[in-house]
Each structure stands twice: as structure tokens, then as C-alpha cells.
Motif scaffolding. Sequence first.
Motif, mmCIF file in Angstrom:
data_model
loop_
_atom_site.group_PDB
_atom_site.id
_atom_site.type_symbol
_atom_site.label_atom_id
_atom_site.label_comp_id
_atom_site.label_asym_id
_atom_site.label_seq_id
_atom_site.Cartn_x
_atom_site.Cartn_y
_atom_site.Cartn_z
ATOM 1 N N THR A 1 30.945 -46.947 -38.396
ATOM 2 C CA THR A 1 29.766 -47.674 -37.835
ATOM 3 C C THR A 1 29.284 -48.767 -38.674
ATOM 4 N N ARG A 2 29.134 -49.867 -38.266
ATOM 5 C CA ARG A 2 28.615 -51.138 -38.996
ATOM 6 C C ARG A 2 27.063 -50.855 -39.273
ATOM 7 N N LEU A 3 26.618 -50.699 -40.285
ATOM 8 C CA LEU A 3 25.180 -50.780 -40.753
ATOM 9 C C LEU A 3 24.854 -51.876 -41.714
ATOM 10 N N THR B 1 22.249 -60.017 -47.088
ATOM 11 C CA THR B 1 22.617 -59.126 -46.194
ATOM 12 C C THR B 1 23.459 -58.124 -46.882
ATOM 13 N N CYS B 2 23.151 -57.116 -46.844
ATOM 14 C CA CYS B 2 23.992 -55.626 -47.454
ATOM 15 C C CYS B 2 24.839 -55.405 -46.155
ATOM 16 N N ARG B 3 25.942 -55.437 -46.438
ATOM 17 C CA ARG B 3 26.904 -54.888 -45.287
ATOM 18 C C ARG B 3 27.592 -53.607 -45.566
ATOM 19 N N THR B 4 27.166 -52.340 -44.743
ATOM 20 C CA THR B 4 27.532 -51.111 -45.085
ATOM 21 C C THR B 4 27.953 -50.616 -43.690
ATOM 22 N N THR B 5 28.501 -49.444 -44.090
ATOM 23 C CA THR B 5 28.966 -48.639 -42.677
ATOM 24 C C THR B 5 28.526 -47.168 -43.063
ATOM 25 N N ALA B 6 28.589 -46.355 -41.776
ATOM 26 C CA ALA B 6 28.013 -44.842 -41.747
ATOM 27 C C ALA B 6 29.435 -44.315 -40.830
ATOM 28 N N PHE C 1 22.447 -51.964 -36.570
ATOM 29 C CA PHE C 1 23.163 -50.572 -36.280
ATOM 30 C C PHE C 1 24.081 -50.532 -35.231
ATOM 31 N N ALA C 2 25.503 -50.750 -35.503
ATOM 32 C CA ALA C 2 26.453 -50.955 -34.602
ATOM 33 C C ALA C 2 25.906 -52.240 -33.775
ATOM 34 N N ASN C 3 25.793 -52.198 -32.521
ATOM 35 C CA ASN C 3 25.320 -53.535 -31.813
ATOM 36 C C ASN C 3 23.646 -53.523 -31.501
ATOM 37 N N LYS C 4 22.862 -52.664 -32.360
ATOM 38 C CA LYS C 4 21.706 -52.510 -31.903
ATOM 39 C C LYS C 4 20.682 -53.213 -33.131
#
Length: 134
Positions: free
Chosen positions: A91-93, A28-33, A71-74
Motif C-alpha cells: 500500500t502506497r504511503l 515527498t518521501c514515497r514509501t509503502t506498507a 495513504f493509498a487513495n486517502k
Amino acid sequence: DKKAVMSQIVKDILFEVQECRVSGNALTCRTTATNKKDDRNIRIYSYRFNAISSRMFDNSSNEQSVSSIEFANKKSNNEYVDHMLVSGVQTRLNLIFEGIDIKANKLALLEIVGKEIASDNVFKVQFRDIPILR
């Protein structure tokens, strides 16, 4: 031991890699936008017919397409996930890769492929030499 956050701005969106971590045989690559412009809808591709999709290459040059995206909660369907990036909001991605080589200890390349839905402009975000945490 401080984690180095890798960042890049593409299409006025700040993308940051927090970490890439293995659990079982999934990475899992935890990224943000973070959108630096007005609110807009963004699509991140897990698969796109006749085009490059979000993927990674490990330090042995093994290529792996993303299995799913959060992507966020999706969560992504088999092709993509859409989300509205609100201006200035981080935003979490997360990108999940399944069945990775257990000997891999670094990502030579992490490539996120997306597009601005309104303009149909496809973009790529590339990060290199990301350590794999266990």
C-alpha cells in the motif's frame, strides 16, 4: 544507478522507502506498507497532541513535521489518516514535507508514527541516511 530500497518490519508491517525527492520547496518521501498479518486498520499521524508525530531531520539536523500524508487513495486531515491494510497487499504511503532547507541533501532520520486502531498500540518506524533526490 540502482536505488537502494530501505525496509523495516514493525508490528508485522513491512515499511519500505522507495525514494525521497524534492520538487520546488516540497520533499515527498514515497514509501509503502505491506501488512504481514490479518487485515487491520492503521492510523498514521501527521500531528498528535502531547506525542511525537511523523517527522524528518535533514543532514543539518533541521526538524520538519510532515505537512500531509497520502495513504493509498486517502489524504490526511490535520492530525492523521486511517486506512485498512489488507493482508499481503503493498500500500502506497507518501509523506510530504513543505518548506525544507534547499541545501539539504540527505535525511538523517525519517520517522513515521502510527498506531493499530483496534489495540491502540502506538509504533514508530525510523529510517536513517536517506539520500534526497532532485
